[in-house]
Write a protein that holds these residues in place. Structure first.
Motif, short mmCIF file in Angstrom:
data_model
loop_
_atom_site.label_atom_id
_atom_site.label_comp_id
_atom_site.label_asym_id
_atom_site.label_seq_id
_atom_site.Cartn_x
_atom_site.Cartn_y
_atom_site.Cartn_z
N LEU A 116 0.79 -1.25 0.00
CA LEU A 116 0.00 0.00 0.00
C LEU A 116 0.82 1.29 0.00
O LEU A 116 0.29 2.36 0.25
N ILE A 117 2.13 1.20 -0.26
CA ILE A 117 2.90 2.44 -0.43
C ILE A 117 2.57 2.96 -1.84
O ILE A 117 2.70 2.22 -2.81
N PRO A 118 2.11 4.20 -1.94
CA PRO A 118 1.75 4.73 -3.27
C PRO A 118 2.97 4.89 -4.17
O PRO A 118 4.10 4.89 -3.69
N PRO A 125 13.31 2.92 -5.54
CA PRO A 125 14.70 2.95 -5.07
C PRO A 125 15.18 4.36 -4.71
O PRO A 125 16.16 4.51 -3.99
N VAL A 126 14.52 5.39 -5.25
CA VAL A 126 15.03 6.76 -5.08
C VAL A 126 15.18 7.08 -3.59
O VAL A 126 16.24 7.54 -3.15
N GLN A 127 14.13 6.81 -2.82
CA GLN A 127 14.30 7.06 -1.38
C GLN A 127 14.31 5.74 -0.60
O GLN A 127 14.06 5.73 0.60
N ASN A 236 -2.40 14.31 0.24
CA ASN A 236 -1.22 14.34 1.12
C ASN A 236 -0.05 13.67 0.41
O ASN A 236 -0.21 13.07 -0.65
N THR A 237 1.12 13.79 1.02
CA THR A 237 2.31 13.19 0.41
C THR A 237 3.01 12.24 1.38
O THR A 237 4.23 12.08 1.36
N GLY A 238 2.21 11.57 2.22
CA GLY A 238 2.76 10.62 3.19
C GLY A 238 3.51 11.34 4.30
O GLY A 238 3.23 12.51 4.60
N PRO A 336 9.68 14.50 1.43
CA PRO A 336 9.42 14.54 -0.01
C PRO A 336 10.32 15.53 -0.75
O PRO A 336 10.96 16.39 -0.13
N ASN A 337 10.38 15.38 -2.06
CA ASN A 337 11.19 16.25 -2.91
C ASN A 337 10.46 17.57 -3.14
O ASN A 337 9.32 17.56 -3.62
N VAL A 338 11.12 18.68 -2.81
CA VAL A 338 10.50 20.00 -2.98
C VAL A 338 10.98 20.59 -4.30
O VAL A 338 12.18 20.63 -4.56
C1 LIG Z 1 -0.27 8.22 1.66
C2 LIG Z 1 1.21 8.04 1.42
C3 LIG Z 1 1.90 7.10 2.15
C4 LIG Z 1 3.28 6.90 1.94
N1 LIG Z 1 3.91 5.96 2.68
C5 LIG Z 1 5.23 5.75 2.49
C6 LIG Z 1 5.92 4.77 3.28
O1 LIG Z 1 5.34 4.08 4.10
N2 LIG Z 1 7.26 4.62 3.06
C7 LIG Z 1 7.94 5.35 2.13
O2 LIG Z 1 9.15 5.15 1.99
N3 LIG Z 1 7.31 6.28 1.38
C8 LIG Z 1 5.98 6.50 1.54
N4 LIG Z 1 5.33 7.45 0.79
C9 LIG Z 1 6.10 8.24 -0.21
C10 LIG Z 1 5.99 7.70 -1.66
O3 LIG Z 1 4.91 6.82 -1.79
C11 LIG Z 1 7.27 6.98 -2.11
O4 LIG Z 1 8.39 7.82 -1.98
C12 LIG Z 1 7.17 6.49 -3.56
O5 LIG Z 1 8.26 5.65 -3.86
C13 LIG Z 1 7.14 7.64 -4.57
O6 LIG Z 1 6.83 7.09 -5.84
P1 LIG Z 1 6.25 7.99 -6.99
O7 LIG Z 1 6.22 7.15 -8.22
O8 LIG Z 1 4.99 8.62 -6.59
O9 LIG Z 1 7.43 9.07 -7.12
P2 LIG Z 1 7.32 10.61 -7.56
O10 LIG Z 1 6.69 11.39 -6.46
O11 LIG Z 1 6.75 10.73 -8.91
O12 LIG Z 1 8.88 10.98 -7.61
C14 LIG Z 1 9.66 10.99 -6.44
C15 LIG Z 1 11.11 11.32 -6.80
O13 LIG Z 1 11.65 10.26 -7.59
C16 LIG Z 1 12.08 10.75 -8.88
N5 LIG Z 1 11.74 9.69 -9.83
C17 LIG Z 1 10.48 9.22 -10.10
N6 LIG Z 1 10.57 8.20 -10.98
C18 LIG Z 1 11.89 8.04 -11.27
C19 LIG Z 1 12.63 7.15 -12.12
N7 LIG Z 1 12.03 6.19 -12.83
N8 LIG Z 1 13.98 7.30 -12.17
C20 LIG Z 1 14.63 8.22 -11.43
N9 LIG Z 1 13.98 9.10 -10.62
C21 LIG Z 1 12.64 9.00 -10.54
C22 LIG Z 1 11.31 12.04 -9.08
O14 LIG Z 1 11.97 12.91 -9.96
C23 LIG Z 1 11.25 12.58 -7.67
O15 LIG Z 1 12.46 13.20 -7.34
C24 LIG Z 1 3.96 7.68 0.96
C25 LIG Z 1 3.24 8.62 0.22
C26 LIG Z 1 1.89 8.81 0.43
C27 LIG Z 1 1.13 9.81 -0.38
#
Ligand SMILES: Cc1cc2nc3c(=O)[nH]c(=O)nc-3n(C[C@H](O)[C@H](O)[C@H](O)COP(=O)(O)OP(=O)(O)OC[C@H]3O[C@@H](n4cnc5c(N)ncnc54)[C@H](O)[C@@H]3O)c2cc1C
Length: 340
Positions: A116-118, A125-127, A236-238, A336-338
């Protein structure tokens, strides 16, 4: 190759904080060739690029004078398997949670705590996404990336990715490498991690004494749904802040003042504090300023009730950071990334 580049595109539907900023240019790509063409186009226009997945880890603070590249590469492939493991290659544009569910349905384990991580697989892998005592790096084998500096695809091993707590090479050298696909090595025999959060308690309550990985996934989903707002319902953004790491002495001093302080000893002797606990104790939970707010059930999550801008959210975050610094002498870092 023709690219469908759009102009002045609202990103409201592309970020889970539902902030309404515009991208000067926007293009969706579903292959390496399209990605290369989009990067070349940006280079010719002398314009910066933002790589976009599911937009669930972004704070967009202003209109973006750049090209947004929405990565939509799809596909899941079993590379090889034996009696104990399967190696799976997943393209960057696959939805993370759907992939976790797919892996569990194949009888593979390891990713259940990360249910359920979005977001998309390519951003995971980024974070080095993590939850419930597990991290992406635990079952990560390698990734195919496109290196914008050398203009070549390259396979990076786990060691080369330099994973750390909510951190990696990709975050440190932001934007240089586009993750095209991720290769996981997933075990067929489960090695469940149940010692984090309310997992054991939840399973006991459900009278599940010998849980399967799918039981754990369902438990994680249920607990998360209880605590975290669904971005579809409340933007929200987690977690907005990382859990801060302080010296053992600092943690001890805080414990004297706050006996219920939530803190975890780290392997290097330092202590990790629960940012949500600090913010909650400081009285911010449920606080609202216009349409920007701190979630009523989880103080670590900042929410957009409707029309908050990225700046509104960041202003609220800055107030929280200043308060936490003053009360506890602790720096909160935004997770998150600003941008903008
Ligand atoms: C409700 C909620 C709950 C969450 N829970 C968690 C949690 O439990 N644990 C956790 O770790 N995170 C959590 N998150 C944060 C988020 O879900 C993760 O960081 C997720 O991996 C972001 O994926 P995204 O595709 O949405 O990335 P994006 O928001 O689209 O991008 C994030 C960063 O990655 C870069 N990026 C995106 N795709 C690529 C790619 N293919 N190659 C290189 N760079 C790329 C972007 O440029 C940006 O810097 C949560 C967020 C929400 C909204």
């Amino acid at each position: 190759m023709s690219l469908a580049i759009q102009e002045q595109v609202s990103l409201r539907a592309y970020n889970t904080l539902a902030v309404d900023v515009r991208a000067r240019f926007f293009v969706a790509v579903d292959s390496l060739e399209q990605l290369q063409a989009a990067l070349l186009w940006a280079q010719q226009q002398d314009i910066a690029v933002l790589l976009l997945g599911g937009g669930s880890n972004l704070v967009l603070a202003a209109d973006l004078d750049l090209l947004v590249i929405h990565l939509q590469l799809r596909g899941i492939q079993v590379l090889d398997e034996d009696a104990n493991f399967a190696r799976i290659e997943v393209q960057a544009g696959e939805n993370w949670h759907d992939f976790v569910q797919w892996s569990l349905a194949q009888g593979l384990s390891g990713l259940e705590n990360l249910s359920l991580i979005p977001g998309h697989v390519g951003a995971a892998p980024v974070q080095n996404i993590g939850a419930y005592g597990a991290e992406l790096q635990d079952y990560f084998e390698s990734a195919w990336v496109y290196d914008r500096q050398t203009q070549q695809p390259q396979r990076l091993t786990k060691a080369q990715c330099q994973f750390a707590y909510r951190d990696s090479l990709f975050k440190r050298e932001s934007g240089r490498r586009v993750i095209l696909s991720v290769i996981f090595k997933l075990p067929k025999q489960a090695d469940l991690r149940l010692d984090y959060g309310d997992l054991r308690g939840y399973l006991a309550q459900q009278q599940i004494s010998a849980p399967t990985p799918q039981d754990v996934s369902r438990a994680v989903c249920a607990i998360r749904a209880e605590k975290l707002p669904d971005p579809q319902q409340l933007a929200n953004t987690g977690s907005f802040f990382k859990n801060p790491v302080v010296s053992a002495e600092h943690a001890e001093q805080l414990k004297q003042r706050y006996p219920k302080l939530v803190c975890f000893a780290q392997a290097d002797g330092q202590s990790k504090l629960a940012a949500g606990w600090l913010i909650d104790q400081a009285g911010w939970k449920g606080h609202r300023q216009g349409d920007a707010g701190v979630h009523a059930k989880q103080a670590l999550v900042l929410v957009n009730y409707g029309t908050a801008s990225g700046q509104d959210i960041l202003q609220l975050a800055a107030q929280i950071q200043a308060d936490i610094r003053e009360r506890y002498g602790v720096e909160l870092e935004i997770e998150p990334n600003v941008l903008g």
